[in-house]
Design a protein around this motif. Structure first.
Motif, PDB file in Angstrom:
ATOM      1  N   CYS A   3       0.848  -1.190   0.000  1.00 33.76           N
ATOM      2  CA  CYS A   3       0.000   0.000   0.000  1.00 33.76           C
ATOM      3  C   CYS A   3       0.887   1.245   0.000  1.00 33.76           C
ATOM      4  O   CYS A   3       1.771   1.390   0.847  1.00 33.76           O
ATOM      5  CB  CYS A   3      -0.915   0.008   1.223  1.00 33.76           C
ATOM      6  N   ILE A   4       0.661   2.151  -0.948  1.00 32.76           N
ATOM      7  CA  ILE A   4       1.467   3.372  -1.047  1.00 32.76           C
ATOM      8  C   ILE A   4       0.583   4.617  -0.936  1.00 32.76           C
ATOM      9  O   ILE A   4       0.924   5.675  -1.437  1.00 32.76           O
ATOM     10  CB  ILE A   4       2.285   3.391  -2.356  1.00 32.76           C
ATOM     11  N   LEU A   5      -0.541   4.492  -0.255  1.00 28.99           N
ATOM     12  CA  LEU A   5      -1.505   5.586  -0.134  1.00 28.99           C
ATOM     13  C   LEU A   5      -0.907   6.806   0.561  1.00 28.99           C
ATOM     14  O   LEU A   5      -1.237   7.933   0.229  1.00 28.99           O
ATOM     15  CB  LEU A   5      -2.747   5.097   0.615  1.00 28.99           C
ATOM     16  N   GLU A   6       0.012   6.597   1.496  1.00 27.99           N
ATOM     17  CA  GLU A   6       0.621   7.700   2.237  1.00 27.99           C
ATOM     18  C   GLU A   6       1.854   8.261   1.534  1.00 27.99           C
ATOM     19  O   GLU A   6       2.424   9.262   1.976  1.00 27.99           O
ATOM     20  CB  GLU A   6       1.004   7.239   3.648  1.00 27.99           C
ATOM     21  N   ASP A   7       2.266   7.652   0.444  1.00 24.05           N
ATOM     22  CA  ASP A   7       3.479   8.062  -0.267  1.00 24.05           C
ATOM     23  C   ASP A   7       3.250   9.371  -1.026  1.00 24.05           C
ATOM     24  O   ASP A   7       2.124   9.703  -1.382  1.00 24.05           O
ATOM     25  CB  ASP A   7       3.890   6.952  -1.244  1.00 24.05           C
ATOM     26  N   ASP A   8       4.340  10.109  -1.300  1.00 26.79           N
ATOM     27  CA  ASP A   8       4.196  11.380  -2.008  1.00 26.79           C
ATOM     28  C   ASP A   8       5.119  11.485  -3.225  1.00 26.79           C
ATOM     29  O   ASP A   8       5.378  12.562  -3.732  1.00 26.79           O
ATOM     30  CB  ASP A   8       4.458  12.558  -1.059  1.00 26.79           C
ATOM     31  N   LYS A   9       5.627  10.353  -3.710  1.00 27.92           N
ATOM     32  CA  LYS A   9       6.503  10.378  -4.884  1.00 27.92           C
ATOM     33  C   LYS A   9       5.967   9.463  -5.988  1.00 27.92           C
ATOM     34  O   LYS A   9       5.026   8.705  -5.781  1.00 27.92           O
ATOM     35  CB  LYS A   9       7.922   9.997  -4.486  1.00 27.92           C
ATOM     36  N   LYS A  10       6.601   9.546  -7.151  1.00 25.20           N
ATOM     37  CA  LYS A  10       6.180   8.740  -8.299  1.00 25.20           C
ATOM     38  C   LYS A  10       6.452   7.268  -8.030  1.00 25.20           C
ATOM     39  O   LYS A  10       7.511   6.907  -7.533  1.00 25.20           O
ATOM     40  CB  LYS A  10       6.922   9.198  -9.544  1.00 25.20           C
ATOM     41  N   ASN A  11       5.472   6.426  -8.353  1.00 21.13           N
ATOM     42  CA  ASN A  11       5.578   4.981  -8.133  1.00 21.13           C
ATOM     43  C   ASN A  11       5.022   4.219  -9.319  1.00 21.13           C
ATOM     44  O   ASN A  11       4.085   4.677  -9.970  1.00 21.13           O
ATOM     45  CB  ASN A  11       4.768   4.560  -6.897  1.00 21.13           C
ATOM     46  N   GLU A  12       5.612   3.029  -9.560  1.00 27.53           N
ATOM     47  CA  GLU A  12       4.974   2.101 -10.479  1.00 27.53           C
ATOM     48  C   GLU A  12       3.796   1.493  -9.742  1.00 27.53           C
ATOM     49  O   GLU A  12       3.932   1.060  -8.604  1.00 27.53           O
ATOM     50  CB  GLU A  12       5.938   1.008 -10.933  1.00 27.53           C
ATOM     51  N   VAL A  13       2.641   1.471 -10.398  1.00 25.76           N
ATOM     52  CA  VAL A  13       1.407   1.070  -9.733  1.00 25.76           C
ATOM     53  C   VAL A  13       0.897  -0.236 -10.316  1.00 25.76           C
ATOM     54  O   VAL A  13       0.910  -0.450 -11.521  1.00 25.76           O
ATOM     55  CB  VAL A  13       0.347   2.187  -9.887  1.00 25.76           C
ATOM     56  N   LYS A  14       0.431  -1.111  -9.426  1.00 24.94           N
ATOM     57  CA  LYS A  14      -0.165  -2.382  -9.837  1.00 24.94           C
ATOM     58  C   LYS A  14      -1.689  -2.331  -9.737  1.00 24.94           C
ATOM     59  O   LYS A  14      -2.386  -2.966 -10.517  1.00 24.94           O
ATOM     60  CB  LYS A  14       0.396  -3.491  -8.952  1.00 24.94           C
ATOM     61  N   HIS A  15      -2.199  -1.551  -8.771  1.00 27.78           N
ATOM     62  CA  HIS A  15      -3.637  -1.516  -8.512  1.00 27.78           C
ATOM     63  C   HIS A  15      -3.985  -0.124  -7.988  1.00 27.78           C
ATOM     64  O   HIS A  15      -3.321   0.395  -7.102  1.00 27.78           O
ATOM     65  CB  HIS A  15      -3.973  -2.580  -7.456  1.00 27.78           C
ATOM     66  N   ILE A  16      -5.033   0.481  -8.564  1.00 32.96           N
ATOM     67  CA  ILE A  16      -5.497   1.775  -8.069  1.00 32.96           C
ATOM     68  C   ILE A  16      -7.020   1.776  -8.061  1.00 32.96           C
ATOM     69  O   ILE A  16      -7.657   1.283  -8.995  1.00 32.96           O
ATOM     70  CB  ILE A  16      -4.937   2.959  -8.888  1.00 32.96           C
TER      71      ILE A  16
END
Length: 181
Positions: A81-94
């Motif tokens: 889970c990267i909900l709290e993150d603030d940088k660019k990420n490769e995403v698998k599920h949104i």
């Protein structure tokens, strides 16, 4: 008999060979020109096909995300889970919040191609591209973290599946229209 042979005019063998050589060179040059243009045409056509498919996937994604209230949940490529993150990420599920129902996009394998290395972006159970491998699907919050952002920057990198590889990267931004104030 001698009179008939003396008045008979024609081309010698050397003259015919010279004409044949010159004609072969000219036809070869014209043929090379057409083959080169033919290959360039199909290369450009394949590049446009990849760009069109990736742009269509981006348009569907942005259209659905724009009408949402924000991001409900988001998972990185390692399924964390990267909900709290603030940088660019490769995403698998949104998953976007949309009041009555949630909009889910997944970046996963494309089983219809029978090759596990090919991936595409899914909205529900429907793939957004056909015969295009999406190499990466990245999202970056425009401000704050994913949880509190009013918009996102989306980057989709894709390539044509086949003998020749054609890479296309499309980047766009979307702001959530129904973001609670």
């Amino acid at each position: 008999m001698r009179y008939i042979l003396k008045n008979k005019k024609g081309f010698t063998l050397i003259e015919l060979l010279i004409v044949l050589a010159i004609t072969s060179i000219v036809i070869g040059a014209i043929n090379l020109f057409f083959i080169s243009n033919y290959k360039t045409f199909f290369r450009a056509d394949n590049q446009i096909t990849v760009q069109d498919e990736i742009q269509n996937a981006m348009n569907i994604f942005i259209d659905k995300a724009r009408g949402s209230q924000g991001i409900n949940s988001i998972k990185g490529k390692d399924n964390s889970c990267i909900l709290e993150d603030d940088k660019k990420n490769e995403v698998k599920h949104i998953e976007f919040e949309n009041g009555t129902k949630d909009l889910v996009f997944e970046f996963k394998e494309y089983p219809e191609l029978d090759k596990s290395q090919y991936k595409t972006l899914y909205f529900g159970n429907s793939p957004l591209t056909q015969n295009i491998n999406i190499k990466s699907f990245e999202i970056e919050p425009i401000s704050n973290s994913y949880k509190d952002c009013k918009g996102i920057r989306v980057i989709i990198n894709g390539e044509k599946i086949g003998r020749d590889k054609y890479n296309v990267t499309i980047e766009d931004e979307v702001y959530f229209r129904n973001y609670p104030k």
